[in-house]
Motif scaffolding. Sequence first.
Motif, mmCIF file in Angstrom:
data_model
loop_
_atom_site.group_PDB
_atom_site.id
_atom_site.type_symbol
_atom_site.label_atom_id
_atom_site.label_comp_id
_atom_site.label_asym_id
_atom_site.label_seq_id
_atom_site.Cartn_x
_atom_site.Cartn_y
_atom_site.Cartn_z
ATOM 1 N N LEU A 1 0.820 -1.209 0.000
ATOM 2 C CA LEU A 1 0.000 0.000 0.000
ATOM 3 C C LEU A 1 0.856 1.262 0.000
ATOM 4 C CD1 LEU A 1 -2.848 -1.062 2.416
ATOM 5 C CD2 LEU A 1 -3.073 -0.565 -0.013
ATOM 6 N N ARG A 2 1.911 1.255 0.781
ATOM 7 C CA ARG A 2 2.780 2.439 0.841
ATOM 8 C C ARG A 2 3.351 2.735 -0.549
ATOM 9 N NH1 ARG A 2 6.154 0.801 4.201
ATOM 10 N NH2 ARG A 2 4.989 1.389 6.056
ATOM 11 N N ALA A 3 3.805 1.706 -1.243
ATOM 12 C CA ALA A 3 4.356 1.902 -2.594
ATOM 13 C C ALA A 3 3.276 2.457 -3.520
ATOM 14 C CB ALA A 3 4.913 0.586 -3.130
ATOM 15 N N SER A 4 2.065 1.933 -3.417
ATOM 16 C CA SER A 4 0.963 2.417 -4.264
ATOM 17 C C SER A 4 0.586 3.852 -3.919
ATOM 18 C CB SER A 4 -0.262 1.511 -4.110
ATOM 19 O OG SER A 4 0.009 0.223 -4.608
ATOM 20 N N PHE A 5 0.513 4.159 -2.634
ATOM 21 C CA PHE A 5 0.149 5.518 -2.214
ATOM 22 C C PHE A 5 1.210 6.521 -2.661
ATOM 23 C CE2 PHE A 5 -2.352 3.851 1.719
ATOM 24 C CZ PHE A 5 -3.300 3.308 0.872
ATOM 25 N N ASP A 6 2.470 6.138 -2.513
ATOM 26 C CA ASP A 6 3.542 7.035 -2.926
ATOM 27 C C ASP A 6 3.522 7.252 -4.442
ATOM 28 O OD1 ASP A 6 4.215 7.162 -0.245
ATOM 29 O OD2 ASP A 6 6.002 5.900 -0.435
ATOM 30 N N ALA A 7 3.206 6.206 -5.189
ATOM 31 C CA ALA A 7 3.100 6.347 -6.648
ATOM 32 C C ALA A 7 1.923 7.254 -7.026
ATOM 33 C CB ALA A 7 2.943 4.968 -7.303
ATOM 34 N N LEU A 8 0.812 7.132 -6.310
ATOM 35 C CA LEU A 8 -0.336 8.004 -6.574
ATOM 36 C C LEU A 8 -0.033 9.460 -6.237
ATOM 37 C CD1 LEU A 8 -3.213 5.700 -5.361
ATOM 38 C CD2 LEU A 8 -2.991 6.672 -7.659
ATOM 39 N N THR A 9 0.744 9.664 -5.198
ATOM 40 C CA THR A 9 1.149 11.022 -4.838
ATOM 41 C C THR A 9 2.013 11.609 -5.957
ATOM 42 O OG1 THR A 9 1.041 10.543 -2.482
ATOM 43 C CG2 THR A 9 2.432 12.404 -3.148
ATOM 44 N N ALA A 10 2.968 10.837 -6.431
ATOM 45 C CA ALA A 10 3.828 11.299 -7.528
ATOM 46 C C ALA A 10 3.004 11.551 -8.786
ATOM 47 C CB ALA A 10 4.927 10.273 -7.792
ATOM 48 N N ARG A 11 2.043 10.698 -9.047
ATOM 49 C CA ARG A 11 1.197 10.860 -10.235
ATOM 50 C C ARG A 11 0.372 12.142 -10.136
ATOM 51 N NH1 ARG A 11 0.346 11.006 -15.351
ATOM 52 N NH2 ARG A 11 -1.635 10.134 -16.029
ATOM 53 N N ALA A 12 -0.146 12.434 -8.961
ATOM 54 C CA ALA A 12 -0.907 13.673 -8.771
ATOM 55 C C ALA A 12 -0.024 14.883 -9.047
ATOM 56 C CB ALA A 12 -1.485 13.732 -7.356
ATOM 57 N N GLU A 13 1.225 14.812 -8.595
ATOM 58 C CA GLU A 13 2.151 15.922 -8.847
ATOM 59 C C GLU A 13 2.380 16.112 -10.344
ATOM 60 O OE1 GLU A 13 5.526 14.937 -6.397
ATOM 61 O OE2 GLU A 13 4.395 15.350 -4.558
ATOM 62 N N GLU A 14 2.485 15.011 -11.094
ATOM 63 C CA GLU A 14 2.621 15.104 -12.556
ATOM 64 C C GLU A 14 1.381 15.746 -13.173
ATOM 65 O OE1 GLU A 14 3.154 11.161 -14.116
ATOM 66 O OE2 GLU A 14 4.933 10.805 -12.895
ATOM 67 N N LEU A 15 0.219 15.344 -12.682
ATOM 68 C CA LEU A 15 -1.041 15.820 -13.253
ATOM 69 C C LEU A 15 -1.345 17.273 -12.903
ATOM 70 C CD1 LEU A 15 -3.248 12.647 -12.698
ATOM 71 C CD2 LEU A 15 -2.455 13.546 -14.889
ATOM 72 N N GLU A 16 -0.659 17.832 -11.902
ATOM 73 C CA GLU A 16 -0.907 19.220 -11.512
ATOM 74 C C GLU A 16 -0.610 20.211 -12.637
ATOM 75 O OE1 GLU A 16 0.115 20.678 -7.528
ATOM 76 O OE2 GLU A 16 0.493 18.580 -7.009
ATOM 77 N N THR A 17 0.130 19.776 -13.633
ATOM 78 C CA THR A 17 0.448 20.674 -14.753
ATOM 79 C C THR A 17 -0.430 20.406 -15.971
ATOM 80 O OG1 THR A 17 2.156 19.168 -15.571
ATOM 81 C CG2 THR A 17 2.849 20.860 -13.996
ATOM 82 N N LEU A 18 -1.264 19.390 -15.900
ATOM 83 C CA LEU A 18 -2.109 19.035 -17.034
ATOM 84 C C LEU A 18 -3.343 19.918 -17.085
ATOM 85 C CD1 LEU A 18 -2.590 16.901 -19.326
ATOM 86 C CD2 LEU A 18 -3.946 15.653 -17.667
ATOM 87 N N ASP A 19 -3.640 20.421 -18.258
ATOM 88 C CA ASP A 19 -4.863 21.205 -18.456
ATOM 89 C C ASP A 19 -5.806 20.435 -19.352
ATOM 90 O OD1 ASP A 19 -4.483 23.513 -16.897
ATOM 91 O OD2 ASP A 19 -2.994 24.219 -18.332
ATOM 92 N N PRO A 20 -7.076 20.563 -19.184
ATOM 93 C CA PRO A 20 -7.732 21.298 -18.107
ATOM 94 C C PRO A 20 -7.632 20.552 -16.772
ATOM 95 C CG PRO A 20 -9.389 20.351 -19.557
ATOM 96 C CD PRO A 20 -8.041 20.013 -20.151
ATOM 97 N N ALA A 21 -7.717 21.331 -15.713
ATOM 98 C CA ALA A 21 -7.561 20.802 -14.358
ATOM 99 C C ALA A 21 -8.614 19.749 -14.031
ATOM 100 C CB ALA A 21 -7.615 21.936 -13.347
ATOM 101 N N GLY A 22 -9.820 19.889 -14.585
ATOM 102 C CA GLY A 22 -10.869 18.901 -14.345
ATOM 103 C C GLY A 22 -10.490 17.539 -14.904
ATOM 104 N N ASP A 23 -9.863 17.529 -16.080
ATOM 105 C CA ASP A 23 -9.406 16.262 -16.669
ATOM 106 C C ASP A 23 -8.321 15.621 -15.810
ATOM 107 O OD1 ASP A 23 -11.168 16.727 -18.729
ATOM 108 O OD2 ASP A 23 -9.623 17.199 -20.222
ATOM 109 N N ALA A 24 -7.416 16.442 -15.294
ATOM 110 C CA ALA A 24 -6.345 15.919 -14.438
ATOM 111 C C ALA A 24 -6.940 15.267 -13.189
ATOM 112 C CB ALA A 24 -5.389 17.053 -14.052
ATOM 113 N N LEU A 25 -7.920 15.928 -12.601
ATOM 114 C CA LEU A 25 -8.563 15.390 -11.405
ATOM 115 C C LEU A 25 -9.246 14.055 -11.706
ATOM 116 C CD1 LEU A 25 -9.502 15.621 -8.457
ATOM 117 C CD2 LEU A 25 -11.438 16.988 -9.284
ATOM 118 N N VAL A 26 -9.966 13.979 -12.799
ATOM 119 C CA VAL A 26 -10.674 12.744 -13.151
ATOM 120 C C VAL A 26 -9.682 11.620 -13.448
ATOM 121 C CG1 VAL A 26 -12.198 11.660 -14.864
ATOM 122 C CG2 VAL A 26 -12.784 13.880 -13.885
#
Length: 188
Positions: free
Chosen positions: A58-83
């Motif tokens: 779980l820790r490895a998965s959670f850390d990967a999801l955190t990193a993925r969210a950081e990557e997506l923070e630059t993706l536009d539109p923001a709604g697509d990144a969130l989804v």
Amino acid sequence: MRADARKNHDQLLAVARELFTKQGADASMRDVARQAGVGLGTLYRHFPTREAILEALLRASFDALTARAEELETLDPAGDALVRWLREIVAVAHSHRGVIASMVASIEDPDSALHVSCVTMRASGTRLLARAQRQGMARADINGAELFALVSALAWLNDQPSLALQVDRLFDLIASAILVKPTQACAE
């Protein structure tokens, strides 16, 4: 850690991930050791309990999801990144069948081995939500804790055989309830 010990550790995690995905959190530890090509003693030296190996996965998965969210923070539109992130977190939660309750409990328990990873992951999702809200693409009346609760609910639904076939539709319904349609954003 010695190279051979690291190799065993990594192999045990890879096999455990596969077995737990297929069989759920109650998969046989003996099968994990056997399929990893090690003895039970080696498994228990690396992971003394079932909870220890689940925490590592779980820790490895959670850390990967955190990193993925950081990557997506630059993706536009923001709604697509969130989804995108929501879809990925639901998929990860589903791949760890039977541990949703542990995941939810970890975020509330500062003594849990997963607490920091859970809190960090939720914070990264909250940033994606806030960004979408600032851009007028997500409802302003939802917070990160509620978003995480919705994700947990979707993951739980995915674990229910009678509801699993409806998860994609339910995900779309929840996503459409979180996101604001462009005409709504312009009207506000």
